[in-house]
Scaffold this motif. Structure first.
Motif, PDB file in Angstrom:
ATOM      1  N   ASP A  34      -7.593 -36.207  11.065  1.00 41.54           N
ATOM      2  CA  ASP A  34      -5.940 -35.677  10.438  1.00 41.54           C
ATOM      3  C   ASP A  34      -6.214 -33.957  10.742  1.00 41.54           C
ATOM      4  O   ASP A  34      -5.163 -33.435  11.215  1.00 41.54           O
ATOM      5  CB  ASP A  34      -5.683 -35.882   9.103  1.00 41.54           C
ATOM      6  CG  ASP A  34      -4.960 -36.170   8.691  1.00 41.54           C
ATOM      7  OD1 ASP A  34      -3.802 -36.669   8.813  1.00 41.54           O
ATOM      8  OD2 ASP A  34      -4.402 -34.936   7.785  1.00 41.54           O
ATOM      9  N   ARG A  91       2.192 -27.937   6.550  1.00 39.58           N
ATOM     10  CA  ARG A  91       2.237 -29.581   6.401  1.00 39.58           C
ATOM     11  C   ARG A  91       0.947 -29.692   5.616  1.00 39.58           C
ATOM     12  O   ARG A  91      -0.399 -28.653   5.571  1.00 39.58           O
ATOM     13  CB  ARG A  91       1.908 -30.347   7.985  1.00 39.58           C
ATOM     14  CG  ARG A  91       1.863 -32.380   7.295  1.00 39.58           C
ATOM     15  CD  ARG A  91       0.853 -32.524   7.176  1.00 39.58           C
ATOM     16  NE  ARG A  91       0.380 -33.617   7.483  1.00 39.58           N
ATOM     17  CZ  ARG A  91      -0.803 -34.792   7.451  1.00 39.58           C
ATOM     18  NH1 ARG A  91      -2.175 -34.040   7.339  1.00 39.58           N
ATOM     19  NH2 ARG A  91      -0.815 -35.851   7.228  1.00 39.58           N
ATOM     20  N   GLU A  92       1.503 -30.757   4.564  1.00 35.60           N
ATOM     21  CA  GLU A  92      -0.365 -30.764   3.269  1.00 35.60           C
ATOM     22  C   GLU A  92       0.035 -32.399   3.430  1.00 35.60           C
ATOM     23  O   GLU A  92       0.131 -33.304   3.153  1.00 35.60           O
ATOM     24  CB  GLU A  92      -0.008 -29.934   2.386  1.00 35.60           C
ATOM     25  CG  GLU A  92       0.032 -28.009   2.312  1.00 35.60           C
ATOM     26  CD  GLU A  92       0.071 -27.794   1.517  1.00 35.60           C
ATOM     27  OE1 GLU A  92       0.264 -28.654  -0.080  1.00 35.60           O
ATOM     28  OE2 GLU A  92      -0.304 -26.906   1.037  1.00 35.60           O
ATOM     29  N   LEU A  93      -1.038 -32.708   3.312  1.00 39.65           N
ATOM     30  CA  LEU A  93      -1.832 -34.506   2.946  1.00 39.65           C
ATOM     31  C   LEU A  93      -1.723 -34.219   1.219  1.00 39.65           C
ATOM     32  O   LEU A  93      -2.337 -33.911   0.594  1.00 39.65           O
ATOM     33  CB  LEU A  93      -2.672 -35.039   3.509  1.00 39.65           C
ATOM     34  CG  LEU A  93      -2.732 -36.197   3.293  1.00 39.65           C
ATOM     35  CD1 LEU A  93      -2.644 -37.306   3.912  1.00 39.65           C
ATOM     36  CD2 LEU A  93      -4.834 -36.113   3.987  1.00 39.65           C
ATOM     37  N   HIS A 118       2.993 -37.254   3.868  1.00 40.62           N
ATOM     38  CA  HIS A 118       2.654 -35.751   3.700  1.00 40.62           C
ATOM     39  C   HIS A 118       3.843 -34.750   3.692  1.00 40.62           C
ATOM     40  O   HIS A 118       4.950 -34.934   3.623  1.00 40.62           O
ATOM     41  CB  HIS A 118       1.893 -35.321   4.877  1.00 40.62           C
ATOM     42  CG  HIS A 118       2.701 -35.356   6.231  1.00 40.62           C
ATOM     43  ND1 HIS A 118       2.140 -35.328   7.462  1.00 40.62           N
ATOM     44  CD2 HIS A 118       4.075 -36.081   6.458  1.00 40.62           C
ATOM     45  CE1 HIS A 118       3.014 -36.478   8.922  1.00 40.62           C
ATOM     46  NE2 HIS A 118       4.317 -36.792   7.959  1.00 40.62           N
ATOM     47  N   ARG A 133       9.338 -34.521   1.631  1.00 36.79           N
ATOM     48  CA  ARG A 133       7.842 -35.857   2.077  1.00 36.79           C
ATOM     49  C   ARG A 133       8.961 -36.737   2.873  1.00 36.79           C
ATOM     50  O   ARG A 133       9.275 -37.238   3.440  1.00 36.79           O
ATOM     51  CB  ARG A 133       7.362 -35.668   0.807  1.00 36.79           C
ATOM     52  CG  ARG A 133       6.441 -37.064   0.693  1.00 36.79           C
ATOM     53  CD  ARG A 133       6.319 -36.955  -0.173  1.00 36.79           C
ATOM     54  NE  ARG A 133       5.218 -36.441  -1.328  1.00 36.79           N
ATOM     55  CZ  ARG A 133       4.345 -36.393  -2.408  1.00 36.79           C
ATOM     56  NH1 ARG A 133       4.557 -37.690  -3.066  1.00 36.79           N
ATOM     57  NH2 ARG A 133       3.999 -35.322  -3.009  1.00 36.79           N
TER      58      ARG A 133
END
Length: 159
Positions: A34, A91-93, A118, A133
């Motif tokens: 990921d 992008r951030e998980l 994410h 999101r």
């Protein structure tokens, strides 16, 4: 009514049971993959490793952008739309949202499903602005000794 409650509990326990723990080696592998796709590739625009982890016959289904087929088209899409855009996107998980489900054939691991949520942010005038999101599901296939991103669903994008 009692039978229905027991059935629901059995189904839920089976779902929870089939998901690997965050301490499991497969979970750590999924987290690394990921990161290679998103942290290194999408966020830092280092796409050099994409051919080794993205399947040639990738199918990427996006609820806003349509279908992208193949590693070359996927890499070009990230390069042109994310890395080549003056309004950069990152992008951030979402913490604790990632789940990993192994797939076996004859007791041999051949794939896994990664799912989660994410958040996206856009860089406008030097400042990061919260974007959408979304949910995602990725099918990773073991190709020889290498994991390849084979099928992707990116959906439910909302502010």
């Amino acid at each position: 009514m009692r039978k229905i409650q027991i059935l629901v509990l059995l189904i839920l326990s089976q779902i929870a049971y089939s998901q690997v723990k965050t301490t499991d080696e497969l979970y750590k592998t999924a987290k690394k993959l990921d990161s290679l796709i998103f942290d290194i590739g999408f966020n830092k625009c280092d796409l050099s490793h994409y051919p080794s982890i993205v399947s040639d016959d990738l199918e990427f289904y996006h609820d806003k952008g349509g279908i992208t087929s193949g590693e070359k088209a996927f890499t070009a899409s990230i390069k042109n739309n994310i890395c080549g855009n003056p309004n950069k996107v990152k992008r951030e998980l979402v913490p604790n949202s990632m789940k990993v489900y192994p797939l076996y054939k004859d007791n041999v691991l051949y794939a896994f499903i990664e799912e989660g949520e994410h958040d996206f942010a856009e860089l406008n005038n030097g400042k990061w602005k919260k974007g959408s999101r979304a949910k995602f599901t990725i099918l990773w296939i073991l190709d020889g000794k290498d994991w390849k991103m084979k099928r992707v669903l990116s959906y439910d994008h909302h502010l």
